[in-house]
Design an enzyme around this catalytic site. Structure first.
Site, short mmCIF file in Angstrom:
data_model
loop_
_atom_site.label_atom_id
_atom_site.label_comp_id
_atom_site.label_asym_id
_atom_site.label_seq_id
_atom_site.Cartn_x
_atom_site.Cartn_y
_atom_site.Cartn_z
CB CYS A 1 -0.81 0.04 1.38
SG CYS A 1 -0.49 0.76 2.75
CD GLU A 2 -0.45 5.64 -3.43
OE1 GLU A 2 -0.01 5.17 -4.49
OE2 GLU A 2 -1.43 6.64 -3.56
CG HIS A 3 -2.29 5.58 1.97
ND1 HIS A 3 -3.51 4.93 1.57
CD2 HIS A 3 -2.26 6.68 1.07
CE1 HIS A 3 -4.05 5.70 0.56
NE2 HIS A 3 -3.22 6.64 0.16
CG HIS A 4 -0.31 2.89 6.40
ND1 HIS A 4 -1.50 2.66 5.55
CD2 HIS A 4 -0.38 3.84 7.19
CE1 HIS A 4 -2.01 3.19 6.33
NE2 HIS A 4 -1.50 4.09 7.02
CD GLN B 1 -8.75 -3.87 -2.66
OE1 GLN B 1 -8.45 -3.98 -1.73
NE2 GLN B 1 -9.83 -4.66 -3.14
CG HIS C 1 -5.87 -3.19 2.39
ND1 HIS C 1 -5.42 -2.42 1.52
CD2 HIS C 1 -6.72 -4.09 1.87
CE1 HIS C 1 -5.94 -2.47 0.54
NE2 HIS C 1 -6.81 -3.30 0.53
CB CYS D 1 -1.73 -0.49 6.40
SG CYS D 1 -3.06 -0.23 5.38
#
Ligand code: ZN
Length: 192
Positions: A77-80, A118, A146, A148
């Site tokens: 995931c690009e956030h975490h 996603q 996920h 995260c």
């Protein structure tokens, strides 16, 4: 490789910031292992999914739905920068052209091996197939967990996120859509 060294230095720094000693025996090779792992996990940035599909296109009079289901993928995931683990189902209805079946999992991997969201990955797979095969319709459904969410934050263990991208006949024709959902929701035979 200079980039490799810079990456290793950055990981050493992260280890220090975590209160670790990057010089202790167990961690000595960690920065280089992490650098190699990330190189692999993000190699999709260097691949062109439409070029991969275009190389494997064949003329065909088949106009029945082609479904490749249960394609396992591992993304980040690009956030975490934590893992997303899931399965993708892909279907399309040919319009004069079909693609070699092994290329579908391959392009899933191209998009999975990037930092992702996603929903965005779902759309990107559908777009790549639309653009190169130009089918009468394309459908992509992604089920994913996920890390995260599961390892931190809300800690919702085993919750699955479902996203879909429906184009052409899969969007406009309800019978096509139900046929697709029936196929992907039917359990695979036990000897599979
Ligand atoms: Zn995340």
């Amino acid at each position: 490789m200079k980039k490799q060294e810079e990456f290793e230095a950055a990981i050493s720094k992260v280890l220090e910031l975590l209160g670790e000693d990057p010089k202790r025996e167990g961690l000595l090779k960690t920065p280089s292992r992490v650098a190699k792992a990330w190189e692999f996990l993000t190699e999709g940035y260097h691949e062109d999914p439409e070029a991969i599909l275009n190389k494997a296109l064949f003329t065909s009079s088949n106009d029945e739905m082609v479904v490749v289901r249960d394609i396992e993928f591992y993304s980040t995931c690009e956030h975490h920068m934590l893992p997303i683990i899931g399965r993708v189902h892909v279907a399309y209805i040919p319009n004069g052209k079909v693609v070699g079946l092994s290329k579908i999992p391959r392009i899933v991997n191209v998009f999975a091996r990037r930092l992702q969201i996603q929903e965005q990955m779902t759309e990107q797979i559908a777009d790549a197939i639309s653009n190169s095969i130009n089918p009468k319709g394309v459908a992509v459904v992604v089920h994913a967990r996920h890390m995260c969410m599961e390892m931190r934050g809300v800690q919702k263990i085993n919750s699955t996120t479902v996203s879909s991208a429906l184009r052409g006949l899969f969007k406009s024709d309800q019978r096509t859509r139900s046929e697709f959902y029936n196929i992907i929701n039917t359990p695979a035979p036990s000897n599979f």
